[in-house]
Motif scaffolding. Structure first.
Motif, mmCIF file in Angstrom:
data_model
loop_
_atom_site.group_PDB
_atom_site.id
_atom_site.type_symbol
_atom_site.label_atom_id
_atom_site.label_comp_id
_atom_site.label_asym_id
_atom_site.label_seq_id
_atom_site.Cartn_x
_atom_site.Cartn_y
_atom_site.Cartn_z
ATOM 1 N N VAL A 1 -6.182 40.624 33.907
ATOM 2 C CA VAL A 1 -6.216 40.222 32.495
ATOM 3 C C VAL A 1 -7.535 39.527 32.191
ATOM 4 C CG1 VAL A 1 -5.037 38.945 30.673
ATOM 5 C CG2 VAL A 1 -3.723 39.920 32.567
ATOM 6 N N LYS A 2 -8.151 39.942 31.091
ATOM 7 C CA LYS A 2 -9.339 39.262 30.569
ATOM 8 C C LYS A 2 -9.013 38.804 29.154
ATOM 9 C CE LYS A 2 -12.707 41.994 33.164
ATOM 10 N NZ LYS A 2 -13.869 42.906 33.060
ATOM 11 N N THR A 3 -9.133 37.501 28.886
ATOM 12 C CA THR A 3 -8.923 36.962 27.539
ATOM 13 C C THR A 3 -10.275 36.503 27.005
ATOM 14 O OG1 THR A 3 -8.394 34.798 28.467
ATOM 15 C CG2 THR A 3 -6.556 36.270 28.036
ATOM 16 N N ILE A 4 -10.679 37.068 25.842
ATOM 17 C CA ILE A 4 -12.010 36.802 25.267
ATOM 18 C C ILE A 4 -11.816 36.107 23.920
ATOM 19 C CG2 ILE A 4 -14.159 37.837 24.490
ATOM 20 C CD1 ILE A 4 -13.423 40.259 26.268
ATOM 21 N N PRO A 5 -12.252 34.871 23.807
ATOM 22 C CA PRO A 5 -12.086 34.162 22.523
ATOM 23 C C PRO A 5 -13.029 34.724 21.442
ATOM 24 C CG PRO A 5 -13.323 32.823 24.068
ATOM 25 C CD PRO A 5 -12.864 34.022 24.834
ATOM 26 N N VAL B 1 -4.667 38.639 19.351
ATOM 27 C CA VAL B 1 -3.900 37.409 19.175
ATOM 28 C C VAL B 1 -4.583 36.571 18.111
ATOM 29 C CG1 VAL B 1 -2.970 35.369 20.328
ATOM 30 C CG2 VAL B 1 -3.224 37.503 21.601
ATOM 31 N N ASP B 2 -3.775 36.029 17.162
ATOM 32 C CA ASP B 2 -4.340 35.201 16.091
ATOM 33 C C ASP B 2 -4.477 33.762 16.577
ATOM 34 O OD1 ASP B 2 -1.867 34.041 16.052
ATOM 35 O OD2 ASP B 2 -1.184 35.038 14.220
ATOM 36 N N PRO B 3 -5.049 32.889 15.763
ATOM 37 C CA PRO B 3 -5.264 31.499 16.201
ATOM 38 C C PRO B 3 -3.977 30.766 16.549
ATOM 39 C CG PRO B 3 -6.646 31.990 14.323
ATOM 40 C CD PRO B 3 -5.715 33.155 14.464
ATOM 41 N N TYR C 1 -9.159 38.473 22.021
ATOM 42 C CA TYR C 1 -8.937 39.839 22.502
ATOM 43 C C TYR C 1 -8.455 39.731 23.946
ATOM 44 C CZ TYR C 1 -11.502 41.893 18.579
ATOM 45 O OH TYR C 1 -11.908 42.289 17.344
ATOM 46 N N THR C 2 -7.365 40.336 24.240
ATOM 47 C CA THR C 2 -6.835 40.345 25.612
ATOM 48 C C THR C 2 -6.845 41.783 26.126
ATOM 49 O OG1 THR C 2 -5.413 38.446 25.147
ATOM 50 C CG2 THR C 2 -4.899 39.765 27.101
#
Length: 709
Positions: A210-214, A139-141, A225-226
Motif C-alpha cells: 500500500v502506498k498512501t500519497i497525501p 479518500v477525502d479529508p 490517493y491510495t
C-alpha cells in the motif's frame, strides 16, 4: 501541489473550486483571465465568471451529484474582465471540490478546440485511473472513501457501492481499518508505504503493498490517493522460499559432514552444527568472520579453511575433491573434502562451499580390505594348487598360474568352458558338478581325469565350493585342482613296497625251512637216477631246479645283497647281455635289432644286477613272441637320463593288466610267478631309476628303463 502536476500545462483556463465557490487552484491559462489590477491572493469564482442565468453554486453541485460521478455539466459564463462569453465545463473532482474548465469561447473556433482537448484530457485521466492494474482509492479529508477503480473491485471482490462512503457499516474486516489508520497519517502529510493483508469477499487472504500519497493544496491536505498492489504471488513465493530455506538448513544441520559457506573474502556465510562442534565453535557467532579470526589451536583444519577460493578452482573447474589427514586432540583423522564454487546472486562475486566427511574408519576398513585382497591375490597367484573361478553356466572366469601350468594353457588361450577340460563323453559329470554346487553343496577331493592341452589325460583331485553374495545366493564356483598323478604313483610304489616287504618276510620265514628238506629230496632223486625212468627222472630234477630258482629269488628279496656300484658303459653291458641271450632268441625265431645312440656319460650301477634286469626283460620280450618276430633294443641319452627301450612285436598287454605289472605273483605268462619283474623293479628303484611300460594289444610292448646319469 498535486494539481500542478496534473493541470499546469493544460492549454485551457482551469480552476479548482471548493463548495463555497473559492478558487483553490488555477493554472497559467486561468491566470490570464483573472480581473486586471487586482492583487488579491484568493478569488471567488463569481469574481471571474458570471452566469447568464445567475443560478447559485449549490444548484450546480446538486445537479452534479444527481448524475454519475464520471459525468459533467456545461454552463455558459461571461468573463468579468473581458465580457466575453465562454462555455464552462463543471465536473466533480473530489467530494468537496469542483473543476471549472473553460472549454471554448462562444465567439471563436479556438474555444471549441480547447473544449475538445479538455474533454479528451478528462477521458485520458479517467481511463488511466479505471484501467490501472493496481487498485486505487480516493479518500477525502474526513477519511471517507469517495471513489475506487475497477482493479480494486476485482482485487477484493466488493462492488463500489459496498465501499464508497459506507464501507465501515457494510464491511467489518479489520484490514481496511488498518488502511484507514495509515490514511489518517497521510492526511497529516506523511506519505506511507507498508504491507498488509486483506480478506477477499470469498474469504481468501490477499497480501498487498500500500502506498498512501497525501494531496496538498494551499498549504493544506485535501485528500489521499491510495495505491494497492497485489503481492500475494510474491508473498507465497517468499513463504515457499523461507520454507525451503528452513528445510535446507535442517538438512545441512543433520548431515554427518562439516559444511561451511564462505564468500570470496573468506567470511563465513553459514556453518552447520557438525562443523561448529568439530571446530570447537559451539555457542559462538561466526557469521561474517573469517577462520583466521576464530581459529582454534586444538584443530589444525583451520589453515585448510583459511584460504578463500583455491587457485585450482578457476576457469572451467568448479570443484575439487581431495583427502586430507588432520590431527584433532592428538588423533590422526582422515577427511574426504570437496570444495566447490557458485554464484551469489546476480553479482560476479560468488561463494565457496567446503564439505568434509570423516573417513577415518572407512579408510582403515579400506586398508584392511586392501591388505586382505592383496593376501588373497597372493594366495591365489602363488598357490601350488590350480585355482579357477567358474560361473554357473560352466564358463571359466579366472585362473591362476598353477592351473594354467597344470593344463598347459596360458591365460590368453585358456578354454572358455570347463567342459573343454573334461575327457570326451563326460558331459554328465560336468552337469552333475555344476548342479550340486549351485544348490549350495561342496564337493571335496573329487578324483577324476582331466584333459591336458596336448590331449593326454591327467589324474586330478578337485574341491568345488560355492561362491555366494552377501545374501547367500550362489554366484559362481571355485575349483581347487591338484595333480595327483605323482601321488598315485607314489601310492602304487608304496603298495608295491609293502608287498615286497611282505614277500621278504615270507621269504625269510619260508626259504630256510624249504631249502633243507628240498636238498634232501634232491639227493634221493639223484640216488634213484638209474632206477627211475629217464624222462621221469629228468622232469623231477627240472622241477627241483625250478623250486631252487624260486627260493633264490625269494632270498634276493628277503635280504639286502652286497652291492658294489661302479661307473659302467651301459651300451657295452647290453652287448655283453645280448651275447648270452642270442642263442635263446634264435631258438625262438626272434631277430634282435640294435639302435644304440652314442653314450657319452657312464652310469653308476651294479653290473651283475643290471645284467639280471636286462636278461629278465629281454627274456620276457622273446617269450611274448611265440611265433617269432623282431626285438628292438634302443638306447638314448635324454638330458640327465639314460633310456634303454626294449620293444617286441608280441601279443601286447591290455590296459587293465598293464596296471598290475610288477605286482608279486602277477604274470602275463602262463605258469609265471611275476617275481622276475618284482626283482627288476626293486633293482632299478635302488639305482634311482624307474621302469615304464607302453603296450597295445596285437601290436607289441615297449618297456623302458630310465637311469640317472
Amino acid at each position: 501541489m498535486v494539481y500542478e502536476k496534473y493541470y499546469e500545462r493544460i492549454p485551457l483556463p482551469l480552476f479548482v473550486v471548493d463548495l463555497e465557490g473559492t478558487v483553490i487552484y488555477c493554472n497559467e491559462e486561468g491566470k490570464k483571465i483573472l480581473p486586471e489590477d487586482d492583487d488579491r491572493e484568493c478569488y471567488d469564482i463569481d469574481c471571474i465568471w458570471k452566469s447568464n442565468d445567475h443560478p447559485s453554486l449549490p444548484h450546480y453541485i446538486k445537479e452534479l451529484r444527481s448524475s454519475s460521478l464520471t459525468n459533467s455539466i456545461e454552463v455558459v459564463f461571461t468573463s468579468v474582465s473581458s465580457k466575453e462569453t465562454h462555455l464552462i465545463e463543471i465536473s466533480s473532482l473530489e467530494k468537496d471540490r469542483l473543476l471549472f474548465v473553460c472549454v471554448k469561447s462562444i465567439s471563436s473556433n479556438h474555444e471549441d478546440n480547447m473544449r475538445q482537448e479538455l474533454s479528451e484530457l478528462h477521458l485520458k485521466h479517467d481511463f488511466l485511473i479505471a484501467e490501472n492494474p493496481d487498485g486505487i482509492i480516493f479518500v477525502d479529508p474526513e477519511g471517507n472513501i469517495t471513489d475506487i477503480n475497477r482493479s480494486l473491485q476485482s482485487m477484493i471482490g466488493y462492488e463500489k457501492s459496498e465501499i464508497i462512503h459506507t464501507y465501515e457499516q457494510n464491511i467489518s474486516f479489520k484490514e481496511l481499518k488498518k488502511m484507514k489508520y495509515y490514511t489518517d497519517r497521510a492526511l497529516k502529510g506523511k506519505a506511507q508505504v507498508y504491507e498488509t493483508k486483506l480478506t477477499h469477499k470469498n474469504g481468501d487472504h490477499i497480501y498487498i503493498e500500500v502506498k498512501t500519497i497525501p494531496i496538498k493544496l494551499n498549504h493544506s491536505y485535501i485528500g489521499v490517493y491510495t495505491i494497492l498492489k497485489d503481492i500475494s504471488a510474491y508473498k507465497w513465493a517468499q513463504h515457499e522460499a523461507f520454507k525451503q530455506e528452513e528445510l535446507l538448513r535442517s538438512l545441512i544441520n543433520s548431515m554427518p559432514e562439516f559444511v561451511v559457506f564462505q564468500n570470496q573474502d573468506g567470511q563465513i556465510l553459514e556453518m552447520n552444527h557438525y562443523a561448529k562442534k568439530l571446530f570447537n565453535l559451539e555457542g559462538r557467532d561466526v557469521v561474517g568472520k573469517t577462520f583466521a579470526e576464530i581459529g582454534s589451536p586444538e584443530w589444525d583444519a583451520i589453515p585448510l579453511l583459511k584460504e578463500g577460493f583455491p587457485q585450482k578452482l578457476g576457469g572451467e573447474t568448479s570443484n575439487i575433491h581431495f583427502e586430507h589427514q588432520l590431527f584433532h586432540n592428538g588423533e590422526e583423522r582422515t577427511f574426504d573434502i570437496v570444495k566447490a564454487t557458485g554464484p551469489l546472486g546476480e553479482e560476479k562475486r560468488g561463494y565457496l562451499i567446503s564439505i568434509g566427511r570423516d573417513s577415518t574408519h572407512r579408510k582403515r576398513v579400506e586398508e584392511d580390505l586392501l591388505e586382505t585382497k592383496e593376501l588373497l591375490e597372493s594366495i591365489f597367484s602363488n598357490s601350488a594348487d590350480g585355482i579357477s573361478v567358474i560361473n554357473l553356466n560352466g564358463e571359466v572366469l579366472k585362473t591362476n598360474l598353477a592351473f594354467q601350468r597344470l593344463y598347459g594353457y596360458s591365460e590368453e588361450n585358456m578354454p572358455q568352458n570347463m567342459i573343454d577340460l573334461y575327457p570326451d563323453g563326460h558331459y554328465e559329470e560336468a552337469t552333475y558338478i555344476c548342479q550340486t554346487v549351485t544348490d549350495g553343496n561342496e564337493i571335496v577331493d573329487y578324483e577324476a581325469l582331466r584333459k591336458h592341452k596336448d590331449g593326454r589325460l591327467i589324474e586330478v583331485s578337485v574341491t568345488y565350493s560355492p561362491l555366494r553374495d552377501k545374501d547367500g545366493v550362489v554366484l559362481a564356483i571355485s575349483a581347487i585342482t591338484r595333480n595327483i598323478g605323482d601321488r598315485k604313483r607314489t601310492e602304487e610304489l608304496l603298495l608295491r613296497s609293502e608287498k615286497l616287504s611282505v614277500i621278504g618276510q615270507l621269504a625269510a620265514a619260508v626259504a630256510h625251512e624249504v631249502r633243507n628238506p628240498l636238498t634232501a629230496v634232491k639227493g634221493f632223486i639223484q640216488l634213484y637216477k638209474g632206477k627211475i625212468d629217464g624222462k621221469i627222472h629228468e622232469l623231477m630234477m627240472s622241477e627241483m631246479n625250478r623250486i631252487e630258482n624260486i627260493i633264490s629269488e625269494f632270498l634276493s628279496l628277503a635280504k639286502p645283497q652286497a652291492v658294489t656300484y661302479q661307473q659302467a658303459n651301459l651300451t657295452t653291458l647290453i652287448c655283453d647281455t645280448l651275447s648270452i641271450m642270442e642263442s635263446q632268441a634264435r631258438m625262438s625265431n626272434v631277430c634282435i635289432e640294435r639302435d644304440f645312440g652314442e653314450q657319452i656319460h657312464g652310469v653308476q650301477c651294479e653290473v651283475n644286477q643290471m645284467k639280471q634286469v636286462l636278461i629278465n626283460l629281454i627274456k620276457n620280450g622273446i617269450e611274448s613272441m611265440p611265433d617269432g618276430g623282431i626285438l628292438t633294443i634302443q638306447t638314448r641319452e635324454e638330458g640327465e637320463t639314460f633310456r634303454i627301450a626294449i620293444s617286441d612285436q608280441g601279443v601286447g598287454i591290455s590296459k587293465e593288466r598293464l596296471k598290475h605289472l610288477g605286482d608279486p605273483f602277477f604274470s602275463n605268462k602262463e605258469g609265471g610267478t611275476g617275481l622276475g619283474l618284482v626283482v627288476c623293479y626293486k633293482i632299478i628303484h635302488e639305482h634311482g631309476g624307474r621302469i615304464e611300460f607302453e603296450s597295445e594289444l596285437g601290436v607289441g610292448t615297449t618297456v623302458s628303463v630310465l637311469l640317472p646319469l
